[in-house]
Design an enzyme around this catalytic site. Sequence first.
Site, mmCIF file in Angstrom:
data_model
loop_
_atom_site.group_PDB
_atom_site.id
_atom_site.type_symbol
_atom_site.label_atom_id
_atom_site.label_comp_id
_atom_site.label_asym_id
_atom_site.label_seq_id
_atom_site.Cartn_x
_atom_site.Cartn_y
_atom_site.Cartn_z
ATOM 1 N N LYS A 28 0.850 -1.202 0.000
ATOM 2 C CA LYS A 28 0.000 0.000 0.000
ATOM 3 C C LYS A 28 0.880 1.244 0.000
ATOM 4 O O LYS A 28 2.087 1.154 0.251
ATOM 5 C CB LYS A 28 -0.912 -0.024 1.220
ATOM 6 C CG LYS A 28 -0.168 -0.028 2.554
ATOM 7 C CD LYS A 28 -1.095 -0.399 3.706
ATOM 8 C CE LYS A 28 -0.344 -0.414 5.026
ATOM 9 N NZ LYS A 28 -1.140 -1.010 6.109
ATOM 10 N N ARG A 62 -10.736 -0.538 14.850
ATOM 11 C CA ARG A 62 -10.659 0.266 13.644
ATOM 12 C C ARG A 62 -11.624 -0.409 12.674
ATOM 13 O O ARG A 62 -12.814 -0.246 12.820
ATOM 14 C CB ARG A 62 -9.200 0.342 13.161
ATOM 15 C CG ARG A 62 -8.947 1.516 12.246
ATOM 16 C CD ARG A 62 -7.468 1.670 11.920
ATOM 17 N NE ARG A 62 -6.883 0.453 11.327
ATOM 18 C CZ ARG A 62 -5.633 0.369 10.914
ATOM 19 N NH1 ARG A 62 -4.815 1.396 10.993
ATOM 20 N NH2 ARG A 62 -5.174 -0.761 10.385
ATOM 21 N N MET A 75 12.139 24.110 2.702
ATOM 22 C CA MET A 75 11.430 23.357 1.661
ATOM 23 C C MET A 75 12.382 22.513 0.817
ATOM 24 O O MET A 75 12.118 21.340 0.536
ATOM 25 C CB MET A 75 10.637 24.315 0.772
ATOM 26 C CG MET A 75 9.815 23.600 -0.283
ATOM 27 S SD MET A 75 8.973 24.711 -1.398
ATOM 28 C CE MET A 75 7.607 25.248 -0.409
ATOM 29 N N TYR A 127 15.525 29.587 8.785
ATOM 30 C CA TYR A 127 14.249 30.231 9.094
ATOM 31 C C TYR A 127 14.023 30.324 10.595
ATOM 32 O O TYR A 127 14.352 29.382 11.333
ATOM 33 C CB TYR A 127 13.096 29.462 8.452
ATOM 34 C CG TYR A 127 12.977 29.708 6.971
ATOM 35 C CD1 TYR A 127 12.682 30.982 6.491
ATOM 36 C CD2 TYR A 127 13.165 28.674 6.061
ATOM 37 C CE1 TYR A 127 12.577 31.216 5.119
ATOM 38 C CE2 TYR A 127 13.056 28.895 4.698
ATOM 39 C CZ TYR A 127 12.767 30.168 4.236
ATOM 40 O OH TYR A 127 12.664 30.392 2.886
HETATM 41 C C1 LIG Z 1 -0.371 -2.019 6.726
HETATM 42 C C2 LIG Z 1 -0.935 -3.311 7.127
HETATM 43 C C3 LIG Z 1 -0.120 -4.427 7.341
HETATM 44 C C4 LIG Z 1 1.394 -4.344 7.316
HETATM 45 O O1 LIG Z 1 1.864 -3.769 8.521
HETATM 46 P P1 LIG Z 1 3.413 -3.605 8.817
HETATM 47 O O2 LIG Z 1 3.455 -3.058 10.197
HETATM 48 O O3 LIG Z 1 3.939 -2.633 7.819
HETATM 49 O O4 LIG Z 1 4.022 -4.931 8.682
HETATM 50 C C5 LIG Z 1 -0.722 -5.632 7.613
HETATM 51 N N1 LIG Z 1 -2.073 -5.740 7.683
HETATM 52 C C6 LIG Z 1 -2.879 -4.683 7.507
HETATM 53 C C7 LIG Z 1 -4.355 -4.853 7.617
HETATM 54 C C8 LIG Z 1 -2.349 -3.429 7.232
HETATM 55 O O5 LIG Z 1 -3.162 -2.385 7.057
#
Ligand SMILES: *Cc1c(COP(=O)(O)O)cnc(C)c1O
Length: 356
Positions: free
Chosen positions: A35, A130, A301, A253
Amino acid sequence: MSRPIRATISAAAFAHNLAIARRHAGAAKIWAVVKANAYGHGLLRSVQALRDADGYAMLDFADAVQLRGAGIDKPILMLEGFFKPEDIALLLKYRLTPVIHNIEQIEMLAKAGVGGPLDVYLKVNSGMNRLGFAVDNVRLAWNALDGNPGIGSVTLMTHFADADGEGGIAAQMQWFNEMTQPFEAPRSLANSAALLRFAEETRADWVRPGIMLYGCSPFSFKSAEEIGLRPVMTLTSEIIGVQHLQSGERIGYGMAYEAAQEMTIGVVACGYADGYPRHAPTSTPVLVAGQRTGTVGRVSMDMMCVDISDIPEAYVGTPVTLWGEGLSCDEVAQAAGTVSYELLCALATRVPVVEI
Ligand SMILES: *Cc1c(COP(=O)(O)O)cnc(C)c1O
């Protein structure tokens, strides 16, 4: 010449880290979690480097379609499932496995009259609160999917909230096992932290490592190096300017940093528009000519300043490593009050990528 900042992505490090995941996974299959543009590493190149994974887990339909277009035919898991009724046709067309985590999705599936078989994951809320069905709805969700002729296989899944922390997995494991005990189905539980720390209990049928594949540690108490992981992304740039400060002079800055004595400062072509965290405080670690030093003053930046007082050979053109080989992204993230995930994901598209 273009600006000297580069993100170097190592296919060998990907393969190495996947092999470590494989060792922990035993007979379980591996969803490589890709992802967020493969945690900032580039989706397609990462999937190609992770070609020994058993499937790929992501969120975006456009990403999944891109992979199918590139000839990737392994299973694809959609971690947030689907969102609208019209998505169901895409799931079928591109053979995507959605995570089903709410009643609305189940209703959409029932209404659509899925011409299946559509394999799904049924997500159970074992305490993270969640996504997922809570105890009072798991049976209902199971029955609805089980009774829908368009649905193929159902895999039970949950996600750990504290596999890397003091809480561990025990309470969620127990709750998950209780809730799913009546159902005969494969299971998927482990993220990187659970896979590395509690492999026996959590690997089940499919594991879902993310961060470890990119060579970072999910733990604050154990480094990537100690785990045997290799950084996949190395972010480098160069010094493009040098300043000599007298004691009492200020820099950057907000004039936020005041030199306590004479100092030499290197100005590095990397800023928050490249993905470097603006909130990194003075003394966040950085390598200049392979030697450790720290940042000075506010990150701007396009540039940031580093202390080169003790690195006399450093001048314009000297290489700088922001994170990666020689300086773990975990360490930089910790200094900046965040986690490596956030730094990696935030790599800006303007940073050229070199594949090695
Ligand atoms: C992002 C995610 C993972 C991977 O988690 P890591 O901590 O990066 O290994 C596994 N399962 C779900 C549902 C996730 O959203």
